[in-house]
Motif scaffolding. Structure first.
Motif, PDB file in Angstrom:
ATOM      1  N   THR A   1      18.884  55.316  77.780  1.00  0.00           N
ATOM      2  CA  THR A   1      17.904  56.228  78.353  1.00  0.00           C
ATOM      3  C   THR A   1      16.670  55.392  78.687  1.00  0.00           C
ATOM      4  O   THR A   1      16.546  54.248  78.231  1.00  0.00           O
ATOM      5  N   PRO A   2      15.727  55.912  79.461  1.00  0.00           N
ATOM      6  CA  PRO A   2      14.512  55.136  79.742  1.00  0.00           C
ATOM      7  C   PRO A   2      13.763  54.714  78.487  1.00  0.00           C
ATOM      8  O   PRO A   2      13.109  53.667  78.470  1.00  0.00           O
ATOM      9  N   ALA A   3      13.867  55.512  77.414  1.00  0.00           N
ATOM     10  CA  ALA A   3      13.147  55.181  76.182  1.00  0.00           C
ATOM     11  C   ALA A   3      13.889  54.177  75.311  1.00  0.00           C
ATOM     12  O   ALA A   3      13.290  53.550  74.442  1.00  0.00           O
ATOM     13  N   GLY A   4      15.210  54.057  75.517  1.00  0.00           N
ATOM     14  CA  GLY A   4      15.986  53.159  74.677  1.00  0.00           C
ATOM     15  C   GLY A   4      17.391  53.672  74.481  1.00  0.00           C
ATOM     16  O   GLY A   4      17.912  54.449  75.290  1.00  0.00           O
ATOM     17  N   LEU A   5      18.023  53.266  73.381  1.00  0.00           N
ATOM     18  CA  LEU A   5      19.413  53.595  73.094  1.00  0.00           C
ATOM     19  C   LEU A   5      19.488  54.758  72.118  1.00  0.00           C
ATOM     20  O   LEU A   5      18.862  54.730  71.053  1.00  0.00           O
ATOM     21  N   VAL A   6      20.273  55.777  72.466  1.00  0.00           N
ATOM     22  CA  VAL A   6      20.398  56.971  71.634  1.00  0.00           C
ATOM     23  C   VAL A   6      21.664  56.896  70.794  1.00  0.00           C
ATOM     24  O   VAL A   6      22.542  56.060  71.021  1.00  0.00           O
ATOM     25  N   ARG A   7      21.790  57.802  69.859  1.00  0.00           N
ATOM     26  CA  ARG A   7      22.857  57.704  68.874  1.00  0.00           C
ATOM     27  C   ARG A   7      24.222  58.087  69.422  1.00  0.00           C
ATOM     28  O   ARG A   7      25.220  57.403  69.167  1.00  0.00           O
ATOM     29  N   ARG A   8      24.322  59.186  70.163  1.00  0.00           N
ATOM     30  CA  ARG A   8      25.626  59.674  70.625  1.00  0.00           C
ATOM     31  C   ARG A   8      25.802  59.417  72.115  1.00  0.00           C
ATOM     32  O   ARG A   8      24.870  59.650  72.908  1.00  0.00           O
ATOM     33  N   ALA A   9      26.976  58.989  72.489  1.00  0.00           N
ATOM     34  CA  ALA A   9      27.270  58.681  73.885  1.00  0.00           C
ATOM     35  C   ALA A   9      27.110  59.921  74.746  1.00  0.00           C
ATOM     36  O   ALA A   9      27.602  61.002  74.402  1.00  0.00           O
ATOM     37  N   GLY A  10      26.402  59.759  75.886  1.00  0.00           N
ATOM     38  CA  GLY A  10      26.256  60.839  76.841  1.00  0.00           C
ATOM     39  C   GLY A  10      25.360  61.963  76.390  1.00  0.00           C
ATOM     40  O   GLY A  10      25.321  63.019  77.030  1.00  0.00           O
ATOM     41  N   ASP A  11      24.599  61.759  75.282  1.00  0.00           N
ATOM     42  CA  ASP A  11      23.742  62.833  74.760  1.00  0.00           C
ATOM     43  C   ASP A  11      22.322  62.298  74.577  1.00  0.00           C
ATOM     44  O   ASP A  11      21.954  61.862  73.492  1.00  0.00           O
ATOM     45  N   PRO A  12      21.493  62.352  75.626  1.00  0.00           N
ATOM     46  CA  PRO A  12      20.117  61.841  75.508  1.00  0.00           C
ATOM     47  C   PRO A  12      19.312  62.557  74.449  1.00  0.00           C
ATOM     48  O   PRO A  12      18.338  61.995  73.921  1.00  0.00           O
ATOM     49  N   ASN A  13      19.699  63.783  74.109  1.00  0.00           N
ATOM     50  CA  ASN A  13      18.957  64.556  73.111  1.00  0.00           C
ATOM     51  C   ASN A  13      19.327  64.191  71.679  1.00  0.00           C
ATOM     52  O   ASN A  13      18.763  64.749  70.738  1.00  0.00           O
ATOM     53  N   SER A  14      20.280  63.275  71.505  1.00  0.00           N
ATOM     54  CA  SER A  14      20.652  62.889  70.142  1.00  0.00           C
ATOM     55  C   SER A  14      19.617  61.988  69.492  1.00  0.00           C
ATOM     56  O   SER A  14      19.684  61.734  68.286  1.00  0.00           O
ATOM     57  N   GLY A  15      18.653  61.480  70.252  1.00  0.00           N
ATOM     58  CA  GLY A  15      17.544  60.731  69.685  1.00  0.00           C
ATOM     59  C   GLY A  15      17.800  59.240  69.598  1.00  0.00           C
ATOM     60  O   GLY A  15      18.951  58.796  69.446  1.00  0.00           O
ATOM     61  N   LEU A  16      16.725  58.475  69.684  1.00  0.00           N
ATOM     62  CA  LEU A  16      16.822  57.023  69.553  1.00  0.00           C
ATOM     63  C   LEU A  16      17.371  56.650  68.178  1.00  0.00           C
ATOM     64  O   LEU A  16      17.028  57.269  67.167  1.00  0.00           O
TER      65      LEU A  16
ATOM     66  N   GLY B   1      32.601  60.912  65.718  1.00  0.00           N
ATOM     67  CA  GLY B   1      32.015  61.004  67.046  1.00  0.00           C
ATOM     68  C   GLY B   1      32.017  59.647  67.720  1.00  0.00           C
ATOM     69  O   GLY B   1      32.636  58.689  67.238  1.00  0.00           O
ATOM     70  N   THR B   2      31.312  59.563  68.839  1.00  0.00           N
ATOM     71  CA  THR B   2      31.171  58.312  69.576  1.00  0.00           C
ATOM     72  C   THR B   2      29.731  57.857  69.414  1.00  0.00           C
ATOM     73  O   THR B   2      28.831  58.340  70.100  1.00  0.00           O
ATOM     74  N   TYR B   3      29.507  56.935  68.495  1.00  0.00           N
ATOM     75  CA  TYR B   3      28.172  56.593  68.029  1.00  0.00           C
ATOM     76  C   TYR B   3      27.781  55.171  68.428  1.00  0.00           C
ATOM     77  O   TYR B   3      28.629  54.275  68.541  1.00  0.00           O
ATOM     78  N   LEU B   4      26.469  54.979  68.574  1.00  0.00           N
ATOM     79  CA  LEU B   4      25.925  53.701  69.014  1.00  0.00           C
ATOM     80  C   LEU B   4      26.278  52.569  68.065  1.00  0.00           C
ATOM     81  O   LEU B   4      26.717  51.494  68.486  1.00  0.00           O
ATOM     82  N   GLY B   5      26.044  52.753  66.761  1.00  0.00           N
ATOM     83  CA  GLY B   5      26.295  51.675  65.810  1.00  0.00           C
ATOM     84  C   GLY B   5      27.727  51.200  65.861  1.00  0.00           C
ATOM     85  O   GLY B   5      28.005  49.992  65.825  1.00  0.00           O
ATOM     86  N   ASN B   6      28.670  52.130  65.961  1.00  0.00           N
ATOM     87  CA  ASN B   6      30.077  51.752  66.040  1.00  0.00           C
ATOM     88  C   ASN B   6      30.377  51.013  67.340  1.00  0.00           C
ATOM     89  O   ASN B   6      31.158  50.057  67.370  1.00  0.00           O
TER      90      ASN B   6
END
Length: 573
Positions: free
Chosen positions: A400-415, A355-360
Motif C-alpha cells: 500500500t502507499p503507507a507500507g506492507l499490510v498483514r493480509r494479502a489483498g486487504d489494505p484494511n488489515s493494517g501495517l 490465511g495469506t499473511y505477510l510474515g509467511n
C-alpha cells in the motif's frame, strides 16, 4: 477462570502483588546453563523447573491458573521469613550476579533483611537464604516450602539465620548433618555426614560459585560489540546473550521460547533466531547444534516441538517455519531442509486463523536455496532471481502507499511489523523501501515501551518486545544500506546518552519526518523502549502493561532477547 478455579469461591487465589511488581508465580528471571532450568518470580519463588529448557515441568504451575489468578501459595519453592512470604515484605528487589544467570532477590521486613540466591547448573539447583536483623532479641528465621515433582530429590540444611537447599531430578542428594536435617516428605536425605563428605550448604555454595564462573567464561567467549558501543548497550547485549544461553539445551540444541508452562517448547522461528544470535556473537558450535536440531524436525507436523523433537499437538504448522530454519542453516553453514512447504492458508507468527499473511510470504521468499551460478560472476544466481520475482509478488499482494499490510489483498488489515523481516534476516532488497515506510509509521504510533505487532493487532494496547526488537534490527540494517551497498556520509549519532527511563514527551522521533540518515536514531529509540520495558534485572518480557511497564506475560522471552543481540551487533558490528 471457572475451569481452573473449579468455580468455588473457597478455591486458591494468587496472592496480591506488591506495588509496581507483577503478581507472584509469574516468572521474571531464569537460571540455568542449558541443563536444569529454573524460573523465578519477582519475589524469589522458584515457579518453574525443568530437566531441560524445553523439558517436562517439575513444578505444577499451569499458565491458565496464572492468568486466572488461582495459583496456590505453596506452588514450587517458596521462601518465607518468620512465616511470611516475600510478597508480604515491605520491599523486594531482584538482580543477577553480574555476568551470570545466578539470581539474587533481596527483601526487607521491617528491620529484617533477607537475601535469597538461586542457581541452576548442570542437573542441580541450589537455593541459599541469609537473614539479618529481626526483633530486638533474635534474628529472623528463614524457611522454605518445597512442592516439586516426586522425581526431584532435595535436601536442606539450616544454621543460625541461614537455610540452604540442594535439589536434582533423580539425583542422590548430599548428606545433611544430623543437627540440621529436616523431614521434607520422604524425598530428602537424613544421612549422617561421612568424614570429608560435602554437606548441603557446601554443595549449594559450590554450585552457585561454579554457575557464576561458567557463565562469565561463556560470556567472555562472545564477540564483543564494536568500538563506541556505550555501557548500556554492552549490558543489554550480555543479558540477552545469557538468556539465550539459559534457554538453549546443551544436550540437544533445543531452544525453549520461555521458562514457563505453555512456552517451554521449541518454535522453529524463535529457535532459528537464537541460532542467528549465537552465530553472530561467536558461539558457532552452539549455533550449529541448534540449527541441526531444527533441520531434523518434521516442520510440517506442528507449530511446536518438545526437547526430543516430538511435535506438540494442538497447533498446526505455521507458514514461516521453513524460511526461518533455512535462514539459520545458511548462517551456520548447515545443509538446509528441502522439499515443498506450503505457506498460504497457514497461521502466522500472531498464531491466528489460517490465511495469506505477510510474515509467511517473506519467509517463503527468503527460503530458496542458492543455485549454481552461470556466466558472468556478477549475474544473479537462481535464488536471487527467484527472490526478486517473489519480492514483486509480495509488493503487489501486500503493498500500500503507507507500507506492507498483514493480509494479502486487504489494505484494511493494517501495517505489519513483520515487514522488517524483508530486511533481516531474509534480505529481499526490492522490498527495503516498503519495509522502511512500514516500520517508521509503526514507530510513530508506538508507546514508551515499544510497539504492538501491527496496526491490525487485536490483542490490546500492550506493547510487545519481539516486534520492537526485530524492528530495531531492520532499521539498524537499513541505516547501513540502501539496497545496493553501504550508506556513506551519515551524520554522527550521539549514542552513549540514550536514557533508559525517558518520559514519553521526549520521544521527538515519534513525530518527526525521519530521513534515511536518521534510521540509526530510530533503531536506537526502539532499543531505549526495550530498556524501559525490561525488568530491573534486565530481562525482556513478552509484553508489558502500556501504562505501567510491568510484565504481563512470559519473562524473559527468548525471541526478544535473540533479536536484541542481533540489533546491537548490527549497530556496533
Amino acid at each position: 477462570m471457572l475451569l481452573v478455579s473449579g468455580g468455588d469461591d473457597s478455591g486458591p487465589r494468587t496472592p496480591p502483588a506488591l506495588p509496581g511488581l507483577p503478581p507472584p508465580f509469574l516468572g521474571t528471571a531464569v537460571s540455568g546453563d542449558g541443563g536444569l532450568t529454573a524460573a523465578l518470580d519477582a519475589y524469589g519463588d522458584v515457579v518453574d523447573l525443568r530437566g531441560g529448557p524445553a523439558g517436562a515441568a517439575l513444578i505444577d504451575n499451569p499458565s491458565d491458573r496464572q492468568a486466572a489468578g488461582t495459583v496456590p501459595e505453596d506452588t514450587g519453592i517458596v521462601p518465607r521469613v518468620d512465616g511470611r512470604a516475600m510478597w508480604e515484605a515491605d520491599a523486594v528487589t531482584q538482580r543477577y550476579l553480574p555476568g551470570t544467570n545466578v539470581v539474587r532477590t533481596v527483601a526487607r521486613f521491617g528491620a529484617a533483611r533477607v537475601a535469597m540466591t538461586v542457581a541452576a547448573a548442570g542437573d542441580a539447583l541450589a537455593v541459599t537464604i541469609r537473614t539479618r536483623g529481626g526483633g530486638a532479641d533474635r534474628e529472623a528465621t528463614p524457611s522454605l516450602g518445597v512442592n516439586v515433582a516426586s522425581g526431584v530429590r532435595c535436601a536442606r540444611e539450616r544454621r543460625a539465620a541461614q537455610l540452604d537447599l540442594f535439589c536434582g531430578p533423580g539425583r542422590v542428594v548430599p548428606p545433611v548433618p544430623a543437627a540440621a536435617a529436616r523431614d521434607d516428605g520422604g524425598s530428602r536425605s537424613r544421612r549422617q555426614v561421612r568424614p570429608g563428605a560435602p554437606t548441603v550448604s557446601q554443595e549449594a555454595a559450590g554450585l552457585i560459585a561454579g554457575a557464576r564462573d561458567e557463565a562469565r567464561r561463556w560470556v567472555g567467549r562472545s564477540h564483543p560489540l564494536g568500538v563506541g558501543a556505550p555501557a548500556w548497550a554492552q549490558a543489554m547485549y550480555e543479558r540477552s546473550l545469557l538468556t539465550v544461553h539459559a534457554l538453549t539445551s546443551r544436550a540437544t540444541g533445543a531452544v525453549a521460547a520461555g521458562a514457563r508452562d505453555g512456552w517451554a517448547y521449541v518454535w522453529p522461528r524463535d529457535a532459528a533466531t537464537a541460532a542467528l544470535a549465537l552465530e553472530a556473537s561467536g558461539h558457532h558450535g552452539e549455533a550449529r547444534r541448534v540449527t541441526r536440531f531444527l533441520t531434523g524436525l518434521d516442520l510440517a507436523a506442528a507449530a511446536r516441538f518438545t526437547e526430543s523433537g516430538a511435535p506438540v499437538p494442538g497447533r498446526a504448522a505455521q507458514g514461516d517455519a521453513l524460511g526461518w530454519v533455512t535462514a539459520a542453516a545458511r548462517a551456520t553453514r548447515v545443509p538446509a531442509p528441502q522439499g515443498p512447504f506450503p505457506w498460504r492458508d497457514r497461521a502466522d507468527y500472531q498464531e491466528s486463523t489460517p490465511g495469506t499473511y505477510l510474515g509467511n510470504a517473506l519467509a517463503a521468499a527468503g527460503s530458496g536455496v542458492d543455485g549454481p551460478k552461470t556466466g558472468h560472476i556478477d549475474r544473479f544466481s537462481a535464488h536471487q532471481r527467484r527472490a526478486a520475482a517473489e519480492s514483486r509478488r509480495i509488493a503487489h499482494e501486500f503493498g500500500t502507499p503507507a507500507g506492507l499490510v498483514r493480509r494479502a489483498g486487504d489494505p484494511n488489515s493494517g501495517l505489519d511489523s513483520a515487514a522488517g523481516w524483508a530486511v533481516r534476516p531474509f534480505r529481499l532488497a526490492p522490498l527495503y523501501p516498503a519495509a522502511e515506510r512500514t516500520l517508521l509509521q509503526l514507530l510513530k504510533q508506538g508507546t514508551p515501551y515499544g510497539i504492538t505487532p501491527g496496526e491490525g493487532w487485536t490483542g490490546g494496547p500492550d506493547p510487545w518486545t519481539a516486534p520492537t526488537a526485530w524492528s530495531a534490527w531492520a532499521l539498524a540494517a537499513l541505516s547501513r544500506t540502501d539496497g545496493r551497498g553501504p550508506r556513506t556520509n551519515l551524520p554522527a549519532v550521539r549514542e552513549g546518552g540514550v536514557p533508559s527511563r525517558r518520559s514519553p514527551s521526549s520521544r521527538s522521533l515519534r513525530h518527526a519526518s525521519i530521513s534515511h540518515a536518521s534510521l540509526r536514531h530510530a533503531a536506537l529509540e526502539l532499543l531505549a523502549d526495550l530498556r524501559r520495558a525490561a525488568t530491573p534485572a534486565g530481562d525482556l518480557p513478552e509484553r508489558v502493561g502500556v501504562h505501567t511497564g510491568i510484565p504481563t506475560s512470559t519473562t524473559p522471552l527468548l525471541w526478544s532477547s535473540a533479536f536484541t543481540v542481533l540489533a546491537l551487533r548490527e549497530l556496533w558490528p
